[in-house]
Design a protein around this motif. Structure first.
Motif, mmCIF file in Angstrom:
data_model
loop_
_atom_site.group_PDB
_atom_site.id
_atom_site.type_symbol
_atom_site.label_atom_id
_atom_site.label_comp_id
_atom_site.label_asym_id
_atom_site.label_seq_id
_atom_site.Cartn_x
_atom_site.Cartn_y
_atom_site.Cartn_z
ATOM 1 N N THR A 173 21.851 -2.399 106.800
ATOM 2 C CA THR A 173 22.910 -3.226 107.379
ATOM 3 C C THR A 173 23.120 -2.868 108.841
ATOM 4 O O THR A 173 22.834 -1.742 109.260
ATOM 5 C CB THR A 173 24.238 -3.031 106.618
ATOM 6 O OG1 THR A 173 24.586 -1.633 106.627
ATOM 7 C CG2 THR A 173 24.102 -3.500 105.182
ATOM 8 N N PRO A 174 23.630 -3.797 109.629
ATOM 9 C CA PRO A 174 23.902 -3.506 111.039
ATOM 10 C C PRO A 174 25.148 -2.638 111.188
ATOM 11 O O PRO A 174 25.877 -2.391 110.221
ATOM 12 C CB PRO A 174 24.119 -4.895 111.649
ATOM 13 C CG PRO A 174 24.614 -5.728 110.513
ATOM 14 C CD PRO A 174 23.906 -5.204 109.294
ATOM 15 N N THR A 176 28.627 -1.857 113.820
ATOM 16 C CA THR A 176 29.479 -2.404 114.876
ATOM 17 C C THR A 176 30.068 -1.260 115.690
ATOM 18 O O THR A 176 30.662 -0.338 115.134
ATOM 19 C CB THR A 176 30.615 -3.258 114.291
ATOM 20 O OG1 THR A 176 30.053 -4.352 113.569
ATOM 21 C CG2 THR A 176 31.505 -3.806 115.408
ATOM 22 N N LYS A 180 30.676 -4.774 119.252
ATOM 23 C CA LYS A 180 29.315 -5.295 119.295
ATOM 24 C C LYS A 180 28.577 -4.905 118.011
ATOM 25 O O LYS A 180 28.595 -3.740 117.615
ATOM 26 C CB LYS A 180 28.553 -4.770 120.517
ATOM 27 C CG LYS A 180 29.064 -5.320 121.843
ATOM 28 C CD LYS A 180 28.203 -4.837 122.990
ATOM 29 C CE LYS A 180 28.680 -5.414 124.317
ATOM 30 N NZ LYS A 180 28.455 -6.859 124.395
ATOM 31 N N THR A 181 27.947 -5.868 117.363
ATOM 32 C CA THR A 181 27.220 -5.632 116.117
ATOM 33 C C THR A 181 25.726 -5.766 116.379
ATOM 34 O O THR A 181 25.280 -6.750 116.975
ATOM 35 C CB THR A 181 27.647 -6.635 115.038
ATOM 36 O OG1 THR A 181 29.052 -6.476 114.785
ATOM 37 C CG2 THR A 181 26.883 -6.396 113.739
ATOM 38 N N SER A 193 19.523 -9.981 117.857
ATOM 39 C CA SER A 193 20.529 -9.109 117.238
ATOM 40 C C SER A 193 20.193 -7.632 117.394
ATOM 41 O O SER A 193 20.727 -6.796 116.666
ATOM 42 C CB SER A 193 20.657 -9.449 115.747
ATOM 43 O OG SER A 193 19.438 -9.184 115.061
ATOM 44 N N ALA A 242 30.106 0.947 108.262
ATOM 45 C CA ALA A 242 29.815 -0.274 109.019
ATOM 46 C C ALA A 242 30.129 -0.128 110.498
ATOM 47 O O ALA A 242 29.775 -0.997 111.301
ATOM 48 C CB ALA A 242 30.620 -1.443 108.440
ATOM 49 N N SER A 243 30.794 0.954 110.862
ATOM 50 C CA SER A 243 31.178 1.120 112.263
ATOM 51 C C SER A 243 30.812 2.507 112.769
ATOM 52 O O SER A 243 30.669 3.462 112.002
ATOM 53 C CB SER A 243 32.685 0.890 112.436
ATOM 54 O OG SER A 243 33.420 1.855 111.702
#
Length: 329
Positions: A173-174, A176, A180-181, A193, A242-243
């Motif tokens: 998964t990306p 953030t 900015k992701t 991306s 995720a961050s």
């Protein structure tokens, strides 16, 4: 970073080898019969056995594994040639990295397409196979099972993949950061991306790396564009959430090392000239302090106790310094 090494490290900086002039005067004729040989030093690793291991390259014959005492009382060659791995039956040293048990990890390049990762035990002089993957620019291990992170060249630029069970793979998964992701692992398609991500350093599950968020939408790089054209940020991520968070801005071509306790990060800056040197970054506050001025610095490595570190100055010499917050000695 080898003078002729392709891929990720060639993107990060161009190496100008040190020229050592060997001059022998015969009789009274003043005739020069020596050779001009380029000599370069790379990737020191301060191991738990008290030695600093590094790669020493003379001319274009490939690098040798050497080691030196931190007090410079002794220096010796360890391996003249890169050892065989699983894929590599005959390869060349690409780079060194610290193994999680305080030993030395080595990357052996096989014809520019594959890289074997091996660990070297100085105590019993044994090699252990860790993984084989495509060409790498860097690696860091975080436990005794060969788990860690690797820096990889991608079609879209430079990225970081996770290493486990002998294989390197993209993060699923990306992440953030500051709104900015992007995909930390880069990619071979869908470059819109992707941002540049390089120089992994880790302690436990905490991954530190450099990233250039303003490279988003500007990849792959056009001819003549390099890292100095973007704004680099030191970033901390646990590899699962995720961050992540930006710690501080650091300009130029940067190599990272994290202290054993994870409280500080050393950033060795090779360029541009007015920013070259070494910065110490407090991980808790993001505050950075310049602790080495005006030197082209590369490949830092902390001592096992975290009080000192070693780096390469201008690819010519190993230099030793005291880490921020510790008294000399």
């Amino acid at each position: 970073m080898s003078a002729g090494r392709p891929g990720v490290r060639a993107l990060r900086t161009a190496v100008v080898p040190v020229v050592v002039l060997a001059v022998i005067m015969l009789g009274g004729c003043g005739r020069m019969v020596g050779l001009v040989l380029p000599v370069s030093l790379f990737d020191p690793v301060w191991a738990a056995d008290g030695w600093v291991y590094y790669l020493r390259e003379v001319s274009s014959d490939g690098a040798e594994l050497w080691r030196q005492r931190p007090d410079q009382s002794n220096e010796e060659r360890v391996l003249e040639h890169a050892p065989q791995g699983s894929v590599c039956k005959k390869g060349v040293f690409s780079f060194l990295f610290a193994s999680s048990d305080g030993g030395v990890g080595m990357a052996v390049e096989c014809g520019g397409r594959w890289t074997d990762l091996l660990s070297y035990s100085a105590s019993d002089k044994k090699l252990e196979y860790l993984a084989s993957t495509r060409f790498l620019g860097g690696a860091v291990l975080v436990d005794g099972d060969g788990r860690g992170y690797v820096e990889v060249p991608r079609k879209c630029g430079v990225g970081i993949q996770s290493l486990a069970d002998g294989k390197a793979s993209d993060f699923p998964t990306p992440v953030t950061v500051d709104g900015k992701t992007f995909n930390v692992s880069g990619g071979d398609s869908g470059c819109e991306s992707v941002v540049l991500v390089w120089s992994p350093a880790a302690v436990g599950d905490r991954l530190f790396f450099m990233t250039a968020p303003d490279s988003l939408g500007r990849l792959p790089l056009r001819a003549g564009v390099n890292l100095e054209d973007f704004t680099g940020y030191l970033t901390e991520w646990d590899g699962k959430s995720a961050s992540a968070r930006f710690l501080t801005e650091i300009p130029g071509s940067v190599d990272l090392a994290v202290s054993p306790g994870g409280r500080s990060v050393i950033a060795a800056v090779g360029s541009p000239e007015n920013e070259a040197g070494i910065w110490s970054v407090d991980v808790g506050t993001g505050e950075k302090t310049r602790i080495v001025d005006d030197e082209e610095a590369h490949h830092p490595s902390f001592s096992p106790d975290g009080k000192r570190f070693v780096y390469v100055e201008n690819y010519k010499h190993l230099k030793f310094a005291t880490a921020s917050g510790h008294a000399p000695g």
